[in-house]
Each structure stands twice: as structure tokens, then as C-alpha cells.
Design a protein around this motif. Structure first.
Motif, PDB file in Angstrom:
ATOM      1  N   GLY A   1       0.796  -1.223   0.000  1.00  0.00           N
ATOM      2  CA  GLY A   1       0.000   0.000   0.000  1.00  0.00           C
ATOM      3  C   GLY A   1       0.823   1.265   0.000  1.00  0.00           C
ATOM      4  N   MET A   2       1.998   1.243   0.624  1.00  0.00           N
ATOM      5  CA  MET A   2       2.829   2.441   0.626  1.00  0.00           C
ATOM      6  C   MET A   2       3.318   2.779  -0.774  1.00  0.00           C
ATOM      7  N   GLY A   3       3.404   1.765  -1.619  1.00  0.00           N
ATOM      8  CA  GLY A   3       3.712   2.048  -3.020  1.00  0.00           C
ATOM      9  C   GLY A   3       2.605   2.855  -3.661  1.00  0.00           C
ATOM     10  N   PHE A   4       1.348   2.483  -3.355  1.00  0.00           N
ATOM     11  CA  PHE A   4       0.225   3.223  -3.929  1.00  0.00           C
ATOM     12  C   PHE A   4       0.049   4.596  -3.279  1.00  0.00           C
ATOM     13  N   PHE A   5       0.396   4.700  -2.030  1.00  0.00           N
ATOM     14  CA  PHE A   5       0.440   6.010  -1.381  1.00  0.00           C
ATOM     15  C   PHE A   5       1.375   6.924  -2.170  1.00  0.00           C
ATOM     16  N   THR A   6       2.566   6.403  -2.477  1.00  0.00           N
ATOM     17  CA  THR A   6       3.549   7.169  -3.241  1.00  0.00           C
ATOM     18  C   THR A   6       3.060   7.447  -4.658  1.00  0.00           C
ATOM     19  N   ASP A   7       2.450   6.436  -5.286  1.00  0.00           N
ATOM     20  CA  ASP A   7       1.933   6.601  -6.651  1.00  0.00           C
ATOM     21  C   ASP A   7       0.972   7.785  -6.728  1.00  0.00           C
ATOM     22  N   ALA A   8       0.000   7.798  -5.813  1.00  0.00           N
ATOM     23  CA  ALA A   8      -1.021   8.843  -5.846  1.00  0.00           C
ATOM     24  C   ALA A   8      -0.427  10.200  -5.553  1.00  0.00           C
ATOM     25  N   TYR A   9       0.448  10.256  -4.568  1.00  0.00           N
ATOM     26  CA  TYR A   9       1.104  11.530  -4.247  1.00  0.00           C
ATOM     27  C   TYR A   9       1.823  12.068  -5.480  1.00  0.00           C
ATOM     28  N   ASP A  10       2.627  11.214  -6.107  1.00  0.00           N
ATOM     29  CA  ASP A  10       3.447  11.669  -7.234  1.00  0.00           C
ATOM     30  C   ASP A  10       2.610  12.035  -8.454  1.00  0.00           C
ATOM     31  N   LEU A  11       1.555  11.259  -8.725  1.00  0.00           N
ATOM     32  CA  LEU A  11       0.751  11.532  -9.918  1.00  0.00           C
ATOM     33  C   LEU A  11      -0.089  12.800  -9.777  1.00  0.00           C
TER      34      LEU A  11
END
Length: 529
Positions: free
Chosen positions: A30-40
Motif C-alpha cells: 500500500g505504501m507504493g500506492f500512497f507514493t503513486d497517488a502523491y506523485d501523480l
């Protein structure tokens, strides 16, 4: 392979009670998706600032703004990278294993987040080109996270709670969007506290202090932190038992890995795996047999994700333009550049807090109760209703006394996107395809979604362009452009509802039952190349 002849390690996973390792996997993935959303999505917070810093015309009395083609590139280039990454890493996850390439995607995101904030160049074009270059490769890393995280979580989870656990991984995206807004508010407030001169309210020429160039860079670079925090734990995760046993054909390793995780003794059953290996299924990806068995399912997962992302990313990336059009965000000339970032971030944070995040977790709570199919239908239906309800009486919503109603109804479209197809389109492709194709097919479905996101990012930009010169001079898009875009998005959501009928329900079923691998392996067949 009949159910009672299924590998014990897979039966143990299917029947496992919720344990600590489930929550650990959710956090790590999930922390990968946390990062994904933040960056996008953090880029949408700073695009107006980029225009004011790099595109202000000397002598002009209006704040600078990004040209349409530059704005489209800055907003859309990461999505192009994401599409490429989903296809490449999805394929690689089936060829080399999920774990072997899992850390690579995270490291790529970390490096490119920092590099995006360090974008350099002597001229404006050089800075924008460098920013776009690094954001493409940032998107490439983000793209890999989609098929790998979904596949890993689905292959770790039990069949009773699989939907909730995979949806929980994706729900971290909501926290990433929320964190992006909060970080932008904090950074902007810290810098803006130093620039309170009244001249900023009346003199837009001086309303972009040199320090503003640090604001957008810091916001982008901070996206590397959450990914770095979980890199070590990704490297320590064992390969999933389904890949190890069914694809790599190593029953001993699969049993050893899962025995340690589940805290039970599991028989290796290497002889049974060897027998399965002799019954290799005779069809490959995109063969006639694959298309006969899974073609409509792949069309369903890809088309619904494609249609959903046109609407979802349009709404997220350009909500600042919509809120400006209805007057919820003041025109740029009334505030300095740093204050504008704060104002846009505050609006995005409110939307995320009140509708986006709750929508994700409603899905987590209910997906294994009412099913994926029902949630997706509900989501598309209400997204369609609310888009049309905003579009047709649009002039009514632009009146000052009705703006709160507009924002409330607009927020509901985010709620039903996330308590709906934005979550289910991520979950289902990780459940319904065979293990040897699972990551690849999820990558294909996700890439179709990002193709829709690219169309949304570029198409909405032009659809909502200024069409009334008087309103354009006032610094915000004309109402007719936004109205047309909302109508188009409503039609797209309606199409998504119709294509949902191609997607099967996977609630309560094992992965092998959904993918047909039980039937295939029981039937046997000649080895495929």
C-alpha cells in the motif's frame, strides 16, 4: 486438478485466517500506492505556479500561465510512463517472478521523484523538458507497482477476504492524494508567511517571489520519502506461493515460505507439482484458446478501466480549473503564487477528506459482502447521475449562492468513483486470470486505464478551454467549456456501466477456480511451448 487434489500450500492460503502478515503485506504494497497517488496528483497542485514562474510576460498585468501544450505535457507525461511501466513490469512479473522486480519499481519512483524536483536548465523550455523527462520515468516506476502489488496481494490473501485486502492496498491511493494536499499546504504556508506585503493583492507582476521556485520543487521531491521507508521490507518479502509452485514449479520453496508466514507445517508435495508440470496447459497468451476462455473477461477489465480513468483523472487533474470556473477558487490575479498553491491544495484536501478517502474504505468494508460486480455498477450509475446533474443545469451552479451545492455534488462523484469502479477495476484483474498470465493481464488492463487517463488529461484540457474572451481575461475558464466536458464525462460513465456486464463476479472463489486452472489441470493436455 480437482479441489481435493489441490496443492496443500494453496489450500492453506485460501483458508487462512487473517493474520499479522496480511496487514504487513497491505502496508508494504500500500505504501507504493500512497507514493503513486502523491506523485501523480501533486503535479496538479503546482502547474499554475509553474506558469507564473516560467511563463510570465514582462510588462503584462496578468499572472503567467502554462501554454495548453506545455500544461498537457506536464500533466500527462507521467501517465504515458505509467502505461509503459504497467505493460513492461506486468510481463516481467510473470517471467521473472513478482518479488524480483518489486523493489526495482520502488527505487525508480524514489530516484525520479527527487530528480523531478531538481529539474534544471538555463531556459524555460529546458526546465520543462527536464521535468517531463523525469516524470515519464517516475510514471514508468509507478506503472510497475500496479500489476505487481495487486498480484502479490491477491496471491497472499485468503479467498474470503481477498477483495478487502487487495482493495485496502489500492485505498492507500486516497491517503496519498490527501497527503499531497496537506504537504502542499504546509510548504506553501511556510513560504507564504514571509510574503504578506499588500502589494501582492494588487500587483500581479510582483506576486511571484523568487522563493516560489523552491515550493514546487520541495513538494515534488517529498514524494520519495514514503517509498524509501518501505524499500527494505519489499526486499524481505518472499515470493508468492502461487508463482513459486504453479509457475516456477518449486513446491519445496513454496511450502517453506508459506510455512514460515502462516506458522504451520505444510507438506511440500513436489511429486504433485511435477505431475502438474507434465500437464502443462496447451495455450499461451492471446492464443485462440486464451481468447475463448478469457478474451471477454480481458475486454471487460480493460474497457471498464479505460472508461473509468478518462473520467477519474480528468476530475482529479483539472478540478482546480472547475473550481475556478464556478468561483470557489479566486482568480489568480487576486493572490500571490504561493498563496494560490495553498488555496488549490486546500480545495483538493477537502475533496479527498470528505469523499475520496471514505469512498475507498467503503469498498474495503463491503467488497466481500456485496461483491465486485455490484459495487462497480453502483459506482458507474451514480457517477453518471451526478455528472449529468452538474452539467445540464450548469448555469444554475455557477451562481455564488449555489457553489456549495456544486462542490458537494462534485464530491459525490469522487465518492462513487472510489466506492465503485476505481477500486474494483484494480481488484478484479488480479483474480480472474491464470497465475502464469495474472501479472501480464493486470498490466494490460491497467495500461488500458492509463490510456484513458491520458485521453482525459489531454482531452479535458482542450474541452474546458476558455471560449469567452471576457471570462478568459478574468483569469478562469469559461463555463461553456466546463459544461461540455461534464456532459462528455457523464456519457463515458454510462458506457462504463454497460461494459461492466462483461466482468465476472469473483467473490468467495479461489484464484484457481476463477481462472479455470482447476479444470485445466484436471483435464491435462499436451505441454505448451
Amino acid at each position: 486438478m480437482a479441489e481435493d487434489n489441490n496443492l496443500k500450500v494453496l489450500n492453506a492460503l485460501d483458508a487462512a485466517k487473517t493474520q499479522w502478515y496480511h496487514f504487513t503485506a497491505i502496508i508494504i504494497a500500500g505504501m507504493g500506492f500512497f507514493t503513486d497517488a502523491y506523485d501523480l496528483f501533486c503535479i496538479s497542485l503546482v502547474t499554475k505556479m509553474l506558469g507564473r514562474i516560467y511563463y510570465h510576460v514582462d510588462g503584462s498585468k496578468k499572472p503567467g500561465s502554462l501554454p495548453p501544450n506545455v500544461s498537457a505535457a506536464v500533466n500527462g507525461v507521467a501517465l504515458c510512463g505509467t502505461l509503459a511501466g504497467q505493460l513492461f513490469f506486468g510481463w516481467l512479473g510473470d517471467k521473472l517472478g513478482r518479488k524480483k522486480v518489486y523493489g526495482l519499481t520502488l527505487m525508480l519512483m524514489c530516484l525520479c521523484s527527487v530528480a523531478s524536483g531538481l529539474s534544471f536548465g538555463r531556459e524555460t523550455k529546458s526546465v520543462m523538458a527536464t521535468l517531463c523527462f523525469f516524470r515519464f520515468w517516475l510514471g514508468f516506476g509507478i506503472g510497475g507497482d500496479y500489476p505487481l502489488s495487486a498480484t502479490i496481494m491477491s496471491e497472499y490473501a485468503s479467498k474470503k477476504t481477498r477483495g478487502a485486502f487487495v482493495a485496502a492496498v489500492f485505498a492507500m491511493q486516497g491517503f496519498g492524494i490527501l497527503a499531497g494536499g496537506i504537504v502542499a499546504m504546509i510548504v506553501a504556508a511556510a513560504f507564504d508567511a514571509r510574503f504578506k506585503a499588500p502589494t501582492y493583492e494588487v500587483n500581479p507582476i510582483t506576486s511571484t517571489p523568487p522563493e516560489a521556485d523552491y515550493v514546487w520543487r520541495i513538494i515534488l521531491m517529498l514524494g520519495a520519502l514514503p517509498a524509501l521507508l518501505t524499500y527494505y521490507w519489499r526486499q524481505k518479502m518472499p515470493e508468492t506461493a502461487r508463482y513459486t509452485a504453479l509457475v516456477a514449479k518449486n513446491a519445496k520453496q513454496a511450502a517453506a515460505d508459506m510455512s514460515k508466514i502462516l506458522n504451520v507445517e505444510i507438506e511440500a508435495e513436489q511429486q504433485k507439482v511435477d505431475q502438474i508440470a507434465k500437464k502443462k496447459i496447451s495455450y499461451g497468451l492471446f492464443s485462440k484458446e486464451f481468447m475463448s476462455r478469457h478474451g471477454l473477461h480481458l475486454l471487460g477489465t480493460a474497457s471498464t478501466w479505460f472508461l473509468l480513468d478518462i473520467a477519474f483523472y480528468s476530475q482529479n487533474l483539472f478540478q482546480k480549473d472547475i473550481f475556478t470556473a464556478i468561483g470557489w477558487i479566486p482568480p489568480a490575479k487576486t493572490m500571490n503564487a504561493i498563496r494560490e498553491v495553498f488555496t488549490i491544495a486546500r480545495a483538493q484536501t477537502l475533496i479527498a477528506l470528505c469523499s475520496t478517502v471514505p469512498g475507498y474504505w467503503f469498498t474495503v468494508a463491503l467488497i466481500d459482502i456485496i461483491g465486485r460486480f455490484t459495487i462497480q455498477l453502483i459506482g458507474f450509475f451514480f457517477m453518471t447521475v451526478f455528472m449529468f446533474a452538474l452539467a445540464f443545469p450548469y448555469n444554475h451552479w455557477t451562481k455564488p449562492e449555489n457553489r456549495i451545492g456544486f462542490v458537494a455534488m462534485y464530491s459525490l462523484t469522487f465518492f462513487f468513483a472510489n466506492f465503485g469502479p476505481n477500486s474494483t477495476t484494480f481488484v478484479v484483474p488480479a483474480e480472474i486470470f491464470p497465475a502464469r498470465f495474472r501479472s501480464t493481464c493486470h498490466g494490460i488492463s491497467a495500461a488500458a486505464g492509463k490510456l484513458g487517463a491520458i485521453i482525459g488529461a489531454f482531452g479535458f484540457l482542450y474541452l474546458a478551454q476558455n471560449q469567452d474572451p471576457k471570462k478568459a481575461d478574468a483569469g478562469y475558464p469559461a463555463g461553456i467549456g466546463v459544461k461540455n466536458s461534464l456532459i462528455v464525462l457523464g456519457v463515458i460513465n454510462l458506457l462504463g456501466l454497460l461494459f461492466t456486464f462483461l466482468v465476472p463476479e469473483s467473490k468467495g472463489k479461489s484464484l484457481e477456480e476463477m481462472s479455470g486452472e482447476n479444470e485445466e489441470l484436471n483435464k491435462g493436455g499436451e505441454a505448451f511451448p
